[in-house]
Design a protein around this motif. Structure first.
Motif, PDB file in Angstrom:
ATOM      1  N   TRP A   1      -7.806  -1.343  -0.391  1.00  0.00           N
ATOM      2  CA  TRP A   1      -7.045  -2.472   0.173  1.00  0.00           C
ATOM      3  C   TRP A   1      -7.870  -3.272   1.171  1.00  0.00           C
ATOM      4  O   TRP A   1      -8.509  -2.715   2.060  1.00  0.00           O
ATOM      5  CB  TRP A   1      -5.770  -1.967   0.862  1.00  0.00           C
ATOM      6  CG  TRP A   1      -4.750  -1.438  -0.096  1.00  0.00           C
ATOM      7  CD1 TRP A   1      -4.450  -0.127  -0.346  1.00  0.00           C
ATOM      8  CD2 TRP A   1      -3.878  -2.218  -0.946  1.00  0.00           C
ATOM      9  NE1 TRP A   1      -3.457  -0.034  -1.301  1.00  0.00           N
ATOM     10  CE2 TRP A   1      -3.093  -1.297  -1.681  1.00  0.00           C
ATOM     11  CE3 TRP A   1      -3.688  -3.589  -1.164  1.00  0.00           C
ATOM     12  CZ2 TRP A   1      -2.132  -1.707  -2.606  1.00  0.00           C
ATOM     13  CZ3 TRP A   1      -2.728  -3.990  -2.092  1.00  0.00           C
ATOM     14  CH2 TRP A   1      -1.973  -3.058  -2.798  1.00  0.00           C
TER      15      TRP A   1
ATOM     16  N   GLN B   1       0.934   3.979  -3.143  1.00  0.00           N
ATOM     17  CA  GLN B   1       0.068   4.957  -2.454  1.00  0.00           C
ATOM     18  C   GLN B   1      -0.510   6.016  -3.399  1.00  0.00           C
ATOM     19  O   GLN B   1      -1.517   6.649  -3.064  1.00  0.00           O
ATOM     20  CB  GLN B   1       0.813   5.620  -1.297  1.00  0.00           C
ATOM     21  CG  GLN B   1       2.033   6.401  -1.718  1.00  0.00           C
ATOM     22  CD  GLN B   1       2.812   6.924  -0.498  1.00  0.00           C
ATOM     23  OE1 GLN B   1       2.252   7.040   0.581  1.00  0.00           O
ATOM     24  NE2 GLN B   1       4.085   7.223  -0.689  1.00  0.00           N
TER      25      GLN B   1
ATOM     26  N   SER C   1       0.841  -1.197   0.000  1.00  0.00           N
ATOM     27  CA  SER C   1       0.000   0.000   0.000  1.00  0.00           C
ATOM     28  C   SER C   1       0.879   1.251   0.000  1.00  0.00           C
ATOM     29  O   SER C   1       0.498   2.287  -0.540  1.00  0.00           O
ATOM     30  CB  SER C   1      -0.978  -0.019   1.172  1.00  0.00           C
ATOM     31  OG  SER C   1      -0.299  -0.095   2.392  1.00  0.00           O
TER      32      SER C   1
END
Ligand SMILES: *Cc1c(COP(=O)(O)O)cnc(C)c1O
Length: 226
Positions: free
Chosen positions: A77, A71, A67
Motif C-alpha cells: 500500500w 488484509q 487495507s
C-alpha cells in the motif's frame, strides 16, 4: 467492472510503460502503482488477482478501510495524497509501504516525533512542486535538495527514498515535460544521498514522465475505465 475489461486495461498500461521505458534503456525498470481512488475495493481485489501488487490511495481514511478489507492479500500500500497532521497516527498504524507525499520540513518534524514515540520508521518520498503551482503541495525545486538533506539530518525515523511530483496541470506538453525534467534533475542530484525512486506520471502523462526518467508511475483512470 468485469475482469476482462480490467485485464485489457492493465495489459494496455503495462504495454505502454514497456514501450516508454525501452526508449530510455532496457535497464530502466518502472514500477506501476495502481491508484484506487476512483474505483471499488472489488476492482482492486480483481486487479490483484491479475497480478498487480502495489496500490495507492490519496486519503488516509480510504487507505485504512481498504487495507483492512483486503488484509488477507499481500498488497503493497502506498499513501500518495497530502497528509494532514491530525491523520499522522492513523497513517502510521496502517504501516504503508511508502508515503509518497512528504511535502515539507514541518510535516517531516511532526512525523518524526510520532515515529520516534512508536519506535517505527517510514519510507517516504519528498514531494516536489516543480511547476510551482499554488494548488499543489510540495517543496520548491530550488530548495528541495537542502530540505532533503535537512530531513536526513533531523529525522532519523524517516527513510527518504527519493522524490515524487505531479506533472504541470496543462495541455501544453512542453510545460509538462519541463516540470518532469525539473523534478528529474533534483532526483539526479540526490542519488548520492540514497535517492532511488523518482515517482512521476499519471494516466494523462505517464509515458512522457518515463521518458523524462520516472521509475514509478501512479495510474488510476486508465486502469479503471469501462
Ligand atoms: C489520483 C492520483 C493519481 C492517479 O490519477 P489518474 O489521472 O487517475 O491516473 C496519481 N497521483 C496522485 C497523487 C493522485 O491523487
Amino acid at each position: 467492472m468485469d475482469k476482462e475489461t480490467l485485464r485489457a486495461n492493465l495489459d494496455k498500461v503495462i504495454w505502454n510503460i514497456e514501450k516508454a521505458r525501452l526508449e530510455v534503456s532496457e535497464h530502466h525498470i518502472v514500477k506501476l502503482v495502481a491508484v484506487g481512488k476512483y474505483t471499488s475495493v472489488e476492482n482492486i481485489a480483481t486487479l490483484y488477482s491479475l497480478g498487480q501488487r502495489a496500490f495507492g490511495e490519496n486519503q488516509v481514511q480510504q487507505l485504512e478501510s481498504r487495507s483492512k478489507e483486503l488484509q488477507d492479500l499481500p498488497i503493497e500500500w502506498h499513501m500518495i495524497g497530502t497528509l494532514q497532521k491530525n491523520k499522522i497516527n492513523k497513517l502510521l498504524d496502517i504501516k504503508p509501504s511508502l508515503f509518497q507525499a512528504l511535502d515539507g520540513i514541518e510535516l517531516a518534524l511532526a512525523l518524526e516525533e510520532r515515529l520516534a514515540k512508536k519506535e517505527q520508521t517510514l519510507d517516504c518520498l519528498l514531494q516536489i512542486n516543480s511547476a510551482a503551482e499554488d494548488t499543489k503541495s510540495g517543496v520548491g525545486s530550488e530548495t528541495a535538495k537542502d530540505i532533503y538533506q535537512e530531513i536526513i539530518e533531523r529525522c532519523p525515523h524517516i527513510l527518504l527514498k527519493g522524490v515524487m511530483s505531479i506533472g504541470a496541470h496543462t495541455n501544453n506538453l512542453k510545460t509538462v515535460r519541463q516540470s518532469f525534467e525539473t523534478t528529474y534533475k533534483v532526483f539526479d542530484s540526490l542519488k548520492n544521498k540514497g535517492a532511488s525512486i523518482c515517482s512521476m506520471g499519471m494516466s494523462g502523462d505517464y509515458e512522457l514522465a518515463i521518458k523524462c526518467g520516472s521509475n514509478l508511475v501512479r495510474i488510476g483512470s486508465s486502469l479503471f475505465e469501462e
